[in-house]
Write an enzyme that holds these catalytic residues in place. Structure first.
Site, PDB file in Angstrom:
ATOM      1  NE  ARG A  38      45.668  94.102  29.045  1.00  0.00           N
ATOM      2  CZ  ARG A  38      44.672  93.268  28.748  1.00  0.00           C
ATOM      3  NH1 ARG A  38      44.109  93.288  27.543  1.00  0.00           N
ATOM      4  NH2 ARG A  38      44.206  92.420  29.652  1.00  0.00           N
ATOM      5  CG  ASP A  39      40.941  94.136  29.163  1.00  0.00           C
ATOM      6  OD1 ASP A  39      40.541  94.354  28.018  1.00  0.00           O
ATOM      7  OD2 ASP A  39      40.674  93.098  29.793  1.00  0.00           O
ATOM      8  CB  CYS A  52      38.830  91.828  23.732  1.00  0.00           C
ATOM      9  SG  CYS A  52      40.083  91.106  22.653  1.00  0.00           S
TER      10      CYS A  52
HETATM   11  P1  HMG Z   1      51.649  88.547  13.462  1.00  0.00           P
HETATM   12  O1  HMG Z   1      51.300  89.461  12.338  1.00  0.00           O
HETATM   13  O2  HMG Z   1      51.214  87.133  13.381  1.00  0.00           O
HETATM   14  O3  HMG Z   1      53.196  88.602  13.809  1.00  0.00           O
HETATM   15  O4  HMG Z   1      51.068  89.193  14.800  1.00  0.00           O
HETATM   16  P2  HMG Z   1      54.463  88.343  12.935  1.00  0.00           P
HETATM   17  O5  HMG Z   1      55.440  87.701  13.844  1.00  0.00           O
HETATM   18  O6  HMG Z   1      54.108  87.684  11.621  1.00  0.00           O
HETATM   19  O7  HMG Z   1      54.977  89.840  12.601  1.00  0.00           O
HETATM   20  C1  HMG Z   1      54.258  90.714  11.746  1.00  0.00           C
HETATM   21  C2  HMG Z   1      54.708  92.141  12.046  1.00  0.00           C
HETATM   22  O8  HMG Z   1      54.355  92.481  13.403  1.00  0.00           O
HETATM   23  C3  HMG Z   1      56.219  92.369  11.936  1.00  0.00           C
HETATM   24  O9  HMG Z   1      56.416  93.744  11.543  1.00  0.00           O
HETATM   25  C4  HMG Z   1      56.690  92.224  13.360  1.00  0.00           C
HETATM   26  O10 HMG Z   1      57.884  92.907  13.631  1.00  0.00           O
HETATM   27  C5  HMG Z   1      55.536  92.863  14.116  1.00  0.00           C
HETATM   28  P3  HMG Z   1      56.731  94.133  10.011  1.00  0.00           P
HETATM   29  O11 HMG Z   1      57.996  93.388   9.684  1.00  0.00           O
HETATM   30  O12 HMG Z   1      55.550  93.650   9.215  1.00  0.00           O
HETATM   31  O13 HMG Z   1      56.832  95.620  10.066  1.00  0.00           O
HETATM   32  N1  HMG Z   1      55.423  92.357  15.497  1.00  0.00           N
HETATM   33  C6  HMG Z   1      55.455  93.129  16.602  1.00  0.00           C
HETATM   34  N2  HMG Z   1      55.558  94.457  16.762  1.00  0.00           N
HETATM   35  C7  HMG Z   1      55.558  94.912  18.035  1.00  0.00           C
HETATM   36  N3  HMG Z   1      55.443  94.103  19.112  1.00  0.00           N
HETATM   37  C8  HMG Z   1      55.338  92.781  18.977  1.00  0.00           C
HETATM   38  C9  HMG Z   1      55.337  92.237  17.670  1.00  0.00           C
HETATM   39  N4  HMG Z   1      55.246  90.981  17.188  1.00  0.00           N
HETATM   40  C10 HMG Z   1      55.296  91.052  15.855  1.00  0.00           C
HETATM   41  N5  HMG Z   1      55.216  91.994  20.046  1.00  0.00           N
HETATM   42  C11 HMG Z   1      50.800  89.517  17.140  1.00  0.00           C
HETATM   43  C12 HMG Z   1      51.116  88.523  16.029  1.00  0.00           C
HETATM   44  C13 HMG Z   1      50.538  88.771  18.431  1.00  0.00           C
HETATM   45  C14 HMG Z   1      51.985  90.452  17.326  1.00  0.00           C
HETATM   46  C15 HMG Z   1      49.556  90.333  16.713  1.00  0.00           C
HETATM   47  O14 HMG Z   1      48.536  89.453  16.375  1.00  0.00           O
HETATM   48  C16 HMG Z   1      49.063  91.287  17.771  1.00  0.00           C
HETATM   49  O15 HMG Z   1      49.747  92.219  18.151  1.00  0.00           O
HETATM   50  N6  HMG Z   1      47.807  91.092  18.243  1.00  0.00           N
HETATM   51  C17 HMG Z   1      47.202  91.952  19.221  1.00  0.00           C
HETATM   52  C18 HMG Z   1      46.665  91.125  20.336  1.00  0.00           C
HETATM   53  C19 HMG Z   1      46.101  91.990  21.426  1.00  0.00           C
HETATM   54  O16 HMG Z   1      46.754  92.878  21.942  1.00  0.00           O
HETATM   55  N7  HMG Z   1      44.827  91.700  21.814  1.00  0.00           N
HETATM   56  C20 HMG Z   1      44.213  92.351  22.914  1.00  0.00           C
HETATM   57  C21 HMG Z   1      44.798  91.864  24.225  1.00  0.00           C
HETATM   58  S1  HMG Z   1      44.205  90.259  24.712  1.00  0.00           S
HETATM   59  C22 HMG Z   1      42.786  90.596  25.621  1.00  0.00           C
HETATM   60  O17 HMG Z   1      42.338  91.711  25.670  1.00  0.00           O
HETATM   61  C23 HMG Z   1      42.170  89.477  26.413  1.00  0.00           C
HETATM   62  C24 HMG Z   1      42.481  89.561  27.919  1.00  0.00           C
HETATM   63  O18 HMG Z   1      42.064  90.811  28.473  1.00  0.00           O
HETATM   64  C25 HMG Z   1      41.777  88.407  28.667  1.00  0.00           C
HETATM   65  C26 HMG Z   1      40.287  88.299  28.325  1.00  0.00           C
HETATM   66  O19 HMG Z   1      39.528  89.277  28.492  1.00  0.00           O
HETATM   67  O20 HMG Z   1      39.913  87.212  27.906  1.00  0.00           O
HETATM   68  C27 HMG Z   1      43.983  89.423  28.177  1.00  0.00           C
HETATM   69 MG    MG Z   2      40.041  91.261  29.060  1.00  0.00          MG
END
Ligand code: HMG
Ligand code: MG
Length: 307
Positions: free
Chosen positions: A18-19, A243
């Site tokens: 995943r990450d 990320c």
């Molecule tokens: P948003 O644009 O604010 O969401 O995104 P929304 O509710 O306004 O919806 C907009 C569109 O997204 C809509 O589609 C929704 O259906 C769709 P449209 O009508 O425009 O076609 N949508 C989704 N589609 C699929 N799955 C969903 C989903 N939710 C809404 N769950 C959202 C908010 C969180 C979805 C967006 O910002 C996003 O996907 N961000 C990606 C975040 C991410 O994956 N980041 C990397 C992981 S975190 C990380 O790596 C850190 C970690 O490792 C720890 C560390 O290292 O610190 C964990």
């Molecule tokens: Mg991470």
């Protein structure tokens, strides 16, 4: 001061699929991902993060997570988990048959906006239905807190801010909080300061550490965490990771490097290093770059010398 009573056993949460793969320039085919995850499980890893149910527009590399889950063994000692940022993601996760889910918040407002497009407070509101559904479906929820020691947009982050979000996630129902040094800037002194604050209110049994290794501090930070009684460590095979919303952040600490260190300290992980190196070699053969794990490089060099 930290005590030096190190744990006899450490539980590794493998986040490479995943990450790691969320951050690669290419999206690997489902079969390659599934073979990788199965190889990780054969190496003895029992907690594997297999993908995320996030927006495919934001992170296209994870858009096939449902398909990946469809090909994973249903009866396994291994728990396969996935990230779920909101109700929509949770519904997809349940339909895909995940074994566990994780919500992810941040200790920095700016990072929260960049990563999940909302404030910290709004993110907690969006997680509420995730917890309701998790309860209905008997699924455990892990909580991540990002930017626990530094933020790519705000710089240093105060331990109190990390404590507030961690407590909020525990109160909502997380069984464990993974403290993420997303950009890998923290040093052992920072880790000690952070944990000195967090551990006043949260027991070490509810904490995990998640270090990215941008500045080569991850193993030293892990040692400090172990000295503070934490025994759950996130890592990624071969040092995959990063990320997409934290430019310049490198991979997670490599699982091989963690296992090598823990083996040497007499701390068991249940992971077979040779089988793990084979799993990592397999995935890096599909990516156009070498692994960052020093242990893996040393193992492979030794194998070549013996051939
Ligand atoms: P948003 O644009 O604010 O969401 O995104 P929304 O509710 O306004 O919806 C907009 C569109 O997204 C809509 O589609 C929704 O259906 C769709 P449209 O009508 O425009 O076609 N949508 C989704 N589609 C699929 N799955 C969903 C989903 N939710 C809404 N769950 C959202 C908010 C969180 C979805 C967006 O910002 C996003 O996907 N961000 C990606 C975040 C991410 O994956 N980041 C990397 C992981 S975190 C990380 O790596 C850190 C970690 O490792 C720890 C560390 O290292 O610190 C964990
Ligand atoms: Mg991470």
């Amino acid at each position: 001061m930290p005590n030096n009573n190190l744990p006899g056993k450490v539980s590794i949460v493998e986040v490479g699929a995943r990450d790691g793969l969320q951050n690669e320039a290419i999206t690997l085919p489902v079969k390659v991902k599934v073979d990788f995850i199965n190889a990780l499980s054969q190496a003895g890893l029992t907690r594997i993060e297999a993908g995320s149910f996030v927006s495919p527009r934001w992170v296209p590399q994870m858009a096939d997570t449902s398909e990946v889950f469809a090909h994973l063994p249903t009866h396994s000692e291994c728990v396969y988990s996935a990230l779920t940022p909101n109700e929509k993601g949770m519904q997809s996760a349940i339909a895909a048959g995940v074994g566990e889910v994780a919500v992810f918040a941040a200790a920095s407002e700016s990072f929260s906006h960049k990563n999940i497009n909302c404030s910290i407070a709004d993110s907690l509101e969006r997680f509420a239905p995730v917890f309701t559904l998790a309860k209905q479906h008997n699924l455990r929820v892990r909580g991540y807190v990002s930017c626990v020691m530094g933020c790519p947009y705000e710089g240093a982050i105060k331990p109190d801010a990390v404590l507030r979000v961690s407590q909020a996630l525990l109160n909502m129902g997380c069984y464990e909080i993974s403290l993420g040094d997303t950009i890998g800037t923290g040093t052992p002194g920072d880790t000690h300061n952070l944990l000195a604050t967090i551990l006043k209110d949260i027991p070490p049994t509810k904490l995990a550490v998640h270090f990215h290794d941008t500045y080569g501090q991850a193993l030293a930070n892990i040692l400090v965490a172990l000295q503070h009684g934490i025994s759950v460590v996130d890592s990624a095979a071969g040092g995959l990771g990063g990320c997409p919303y934290a430019a310049g952040s490198s991979g997670n600490v490599a699982t091989e490097d963690v296992v090598y260190m823990l083996n040497g300290m007499g701390i068991s992980t249940g992971v077979n290093l040779t089988t793990l190196v084979a799993a990592s070699s397999q995935i890096f053969s599909h990516l156009n770059r070498p692994p960052t794990s020093r242990t893996m490089a040393a193992f492979l060099a030794k194998c070549n010398r013996l051939l």
